[in-house]
Scaffold this motif. Sequence first.
Motif, mmCIF file in Angstrom:
data_model
loop_
_atom_site.group_PDB
_atom_site.id
_atom_site.type_symbol
_atom_site.label_atom_id
_atom_site.label_comp_id
_atom_site.label_asym_id
_atom_site.label_seq_id
_atom_site.Cartn_x
_atom_site.Cartn_y
_atom_site.Cartn_z
ATOM 1 N N SER A 157 26.984 30.802 82.864
ATOM 2 C CA SER A 157 28.448 30.872 82.860
ATOM 3 C C SER A 157 29.012 30.292 81.572
ATOM 4 O O SER A 157 28.771 29.122 81.248
ATOM 5 C CB SER A 157 29.022 30.109 84.056
ATOM 6 N N GLU A 158 29.786 31.098 80.841
ATOM 7 C CA GLU A 158 30.384 30.610 79.592
ATOM 8 C C GLU A 158 31.446 29.546 79.851
ATOM 9 O O GLU A 158 31.717 28.697 78.995
ATOM 10 C CB GLU A 158 30.978 31.763 78.781
ATOM 11 N N VAL A 159 32.041 29.574 81.037
ATOM 12 C CA VAL A 159 33.059 28.566 81.374
ATOM 13 C C VAL A 159 32.412 27.183 81.477
ATOM 14 O O VAL A 159 32.857 26.215 80.854
ATOM 15 C CB VAL A 159 33.767 28.923 82.694
ATOM 16 N N VAL A 160 31.341 27.101 82.256
ATOM 17 C CA VAL A 160 30.647 25.819 82.425
ATOM 18 C C VAL A 160 30.050 25.349 81.100
ATOM 19 O O VAL A 160 30.184 24.180 80.714
ATOM 20 C CB VAL A 160 29.533 25.945 83.490
ATOM 21 N N ALA A 161 29.392 26.261 80.392
ATOM 22 C CA ALA A 161 28.730 25.893 79.136
ATOM 23 C C ALA A 161 29.727 25.380 78.103
ATOM 24 O O ALA A 161 29.489 24.364 77.439
ATOM 25 C CB ALA A 161 27.963 27.093 78.580
ATOM 26 N N THR A 162 30.859 26.069 77.972
ATOM 27 C CA THR A 162 31.830 25.651 76.952
ATOM 28 C C THR A 162 32.529 24.338 77.332
ATOM 29 O O THR A 162 32.829 23.524 76.456
ATOM 30 C CB THR A 162 32.881 26.753 76.713
ATOM 31 N N ILE A 163 32.799 24.141 78.618
ATOM 32 C CA ILE A 163 33.402 22.874 79.044
ATOM 33 C C ILE A 163 32.481 21.703 78.697
ATOM 34 O O ILE A 163 32.919 20.676 78.151
ATOM 35 C CB ILE A 163 33.696 22.885 80.560
ATOM 36 N N MET A 164 31.197 21.849 79.004
ATOM 37 C CA MET A 164 30.242 20.773 78.709
ATOM 38 C C MET A 164 30.105 20.547 77.203
ATOM 39 O O MET A 164 30.043 19.405 76.728
ATOM 40 C CB MET A 164 28.879 21.112 79.307
ATOM 41 N N LEU A 165 30.093 21.631 76.444
ATOM 42 C CA LEU A 165 29.933 21.512 74.994
ATOM 43 C C LEU A 165 31.157 20.888 74.319
ATOM 44 O O LEU A 165 31.055 20.362 73.212
ATOM 45 C CB LEU A 165 29.629 22.880 74.379
ATOM 46 N N ASN A 166 32.321 20.954 74.967
ATOM 47 C CA ASN A 166 33.500 20.254 74.429
ATOM 48 C C ASN A 166 33.213 18.759 74.287
ATOM 49 O O ASN A 166 33.535 18.141 73.271
ATOM 50 C CB ASN A 166 34.711 20.456 75.339
ATOM 51 N N TYR A 167 32.607 18.182 75.316
ATOM 52 C CA TYR A 167 32.329 16.738 75.299
ATOM 53 C C TYR A 167 31.143 16.412 74.386
ATOM 54 O O TYR A 167 31.123 15.357 73.745
ATOM 55 C CB TYR A 167 32.092 16.242 76.720
ATOM 56 N N VAL A 168 30.186 17.319 74.338
ATOM 57 C CA VAL A 168 29.086 17.129 73.389
ATOM 58 C C VAL A 168 29.635 17.085 71.970
ATOM 59 O O VAL A 168 29.260 16.232 71.158
ATOM 60 C CB VAL A 168 28.045 18.262 73.524
ATOM 61 N N ALA A 169 30.553 18.009 71.664
ATOM 62 C CA ALA A 169 31.154 18.065 70.326
ATOM 63 C C ALA A 169 31.938 16.794 70.014
ATOM 64 O O ALA A 169 31.859 16.253 68.900
ATOM 65 C CB ALA A 169 32.069 19.279 70.222
ATOM 66 N N LEU A 170 32.696 16.296 70.998
ATOM 67 C CA LEU A 170 33.503 15.102 70.782
ATOM 68 C C LEU A 170 32.640 13.898 70.410
ATOM 69 O O LEU A 170 32.893 13.223 69.400
ATOM 70 C CB LEU A 170 34.322 14.799 72.046
ATOM 71 N N TYR A 171 31.617 13.644 71.204
ATOM 72 C CA TYR A 171 30.808 12.444 70.954
ATOM 73 C C TYR A 171 29.842 12.648 69.782
ATOM 74 O O TYR A 171 29.522 11.692 69.076
ATOM 75 C CB TYR A 171 30.073 12.053 72.233
ATOM 76 N N LEU A 172 29.410 13.869 69.549
ATOM 77 C CA LEU A 172 28.599 14.148 68.371
ATOM 78 C C LEU A 172 29.421 13.934 67.103
ATOM 79 O O LEU A 172 28.912 13.394 66.102
ATOM 80 C CB LEU A 172 28.079 15.588 68.425
ATOM 81 N N SER A 173 30.687 14.314 67.159
ATOM 82 C CA SER A 173 31.581 14.093 66.017
ATOM 83 C C SER A 173 31.710 12.604 65.708
ATOM 84 O O SER A 173 31.682 12.189 64.540
ATOM 85 C CB SER A 173 32.967 14.686 66.305
ATOM 86 N N ARG A 174 31.857 11.798 66.729
ATOM 87 C CA ARG A 174 31.967 10.349 66.533
ATOM 88 C C ARG A 174 30.677 9.776 65.913
ATOM 89 O O ARG A 174 30.737 8.945 65.003
ATOM 90 C CB ARG A 174 32.262 9.662 67.871
ATOM 91 N N ILE A 175 29.526 10.219 66.406
ATOM 92 C CA ILE A 175 28.248 9.724 65.880
ATOM 93 C C ILE A 175 28.092 10.089 64.405
ATOM 94 O O ILE A 175 27.730 9.248 63.568
ATOM 95 C CB ILE A 175 27.080 10.301 66.702
ATOM 96 N N ILE A 176 28.386 11.352 64.083
ATOM 97 C CA ILE A 176 28.230 11.820 62.701
ATOM 98 C C ILE A 176 29.213 11.120 61.773
ATOM 99 O O ILE A 176 28.847 10.666 60.674
ATOM 100 C CB ILE A 176 28.424 13.351 62.637
ATOM 101 N N THR A 177 30.467 11.004 62.198
ATOM 102 C CA THR A 177 31.490 10.412 61.340
ATOM 103 C C THR A 177 31.218 8.926 61.107
ATOM 104 O O THR A 177 31.431 8.414 59.999
ATOM 105 C CB THR A 177 32.892 10.602 61.951
ATOM 106 N N LYS A 178 30.754 8.234 62.140
ATOM 107 C CA LYS A 178 30.418 6.811 61.982
ATOM 108 C C LYS A 178 29.311 6.599 60.957
ATOM 109 O O LYS A 178 29.247 5.551 60.294
ATOM 110 C CB LYS A 178 29.981 6.217 63.326
ATOM 111 N N ALA A 179 28.430 7.589 60.821
ATOM 112 C CA ALA A 179 27.295 7.454 59.907
ATOM 113 C C ALA A 179 27.686 7.661 58.440
ATOM 114 O O ALA A 179 26.893 7.371 57.535
ATOM 115 C CB ALA A 179 26.209 8.454 60.288
ATOM 116 N N ILE A 180 28.906 8.160 58.209
ATOM 117 C CA ILE A 180 29.349 8.372 56.829
ATOM 118 C C ILE A 180 29.677 7.029 56.191
ATOM 119 O O ILE A 180 30.435 6.231 56.769
ATOM 120 C CB ILE A 180 30.588 9.296 56.793
ATOM 121 N N PRO A 181 29.159 6.730 55.022
ATOM 122 C CA PRO A 181 29.426 5.441 54.367
ATOM 123 C C PRO A 181 30.918 5.194 54.173
ATOM 124 O O PRO A 181 31.659 6.093 53.770
ATOM 125 C CB PRO A 181 28.708 5.586 53.016
#
Length: 375
Positions: A157-181
Amino acid sequence: MSDMVQTKKSGKLSSLLLRSDGAVSVMVVLLGFIVATLLVMLVGRNPSGIYKALVQVLTGFNLNNGKWNIRYVGEWLTYSVPYILCGFTMAFASRAGLFNIGGEGQYIIGMTVAQVVALLFPAVPFVHVALAVLLATVAGAVWGGVVGFLKAKFEVSEVVATIMLNYVALYLSRIITKAIPGTNTYKTVNFPETASLHIGFLSKLTNGSMLNAGFFIAILCIVIYWFVLDKTNVGFGLRATGYNKDAARASGIPVIASITIAMAISGAYAGLGGGIVALGSFKYGRLISGMDNYGFTGIAVALVGNNKASGIAFAGLLFGMLQAAQPIMQTNKIPKEITFIIQGLVVVFISLKTGLRLFIAWNEKRKAAKLAEAV
């Protein structure tokens, strides 16, 4: 005689609403503003403050003091860009029979990649910002394309997959951005000038607004959306898949590829929107703690715009206008939340479109029956 004239006018209006999605959209927007006006009156405020703010955003003219400042128009157009692009995110998938509720995650991934490229890649004039925007778009396409492949190949289901990936994107963004000097709790160091979408003459023309090259990119995207879906074989395959997958497969259309491409292009629009916001509206990268909600509001933009290129453009401008008007409404003693109420009402009314048309059709039949009895 007057009753006959009134009946004819009513019949023309009903006929227009039955056959025109655009007319229904205009009507529900007007209904949203009417109900919001009544709500403001009920809490004892003067609703004229709403419309004064909107006039100021649309024209730059302040009705309270008679002064004119075009900066407000520039800010309105700037706010509208991500709404238009995220509207296309939802609309493109819908035309292929999919429901992409992951525009927010695709937007966040695009924003994050744009920030990384802006801060870590070589500061070569023009190439730097072009590469940042391009990779943001590609990142959004990959984020959406993965969902499309899973849907086409394994019926996930694209609905379930995209909803879950929204939160993956949010926290992945925080991890990546924190790693920037140089990143602190809220933001990164400032971007180099070569990573900015700002154009000097636009800033001067709009008296220092944030209007940037992203506005012209959005105009180009409107044309691309219309051309791809309505004028190309790829667009025909996507639309055919959306109407009936089995019939499309029987006709030789590669359904798996069509679904994957649809979600990839859908995600590309959101990723591009994230890149434009990152490099056009901010001078530094953000360590976001929550979602900007452009992706979610894009669903409403697509609904109001009936998934059509011109409709989404106007709907995006409408939602951008409401956001730009928020601080002005507050100076006119109107709660800024009224803009969210208007947006919500518009979405509620547009979702009732089918019910409205059924009621109009029933009412027309009832009137015809009465006329037949009278004769």
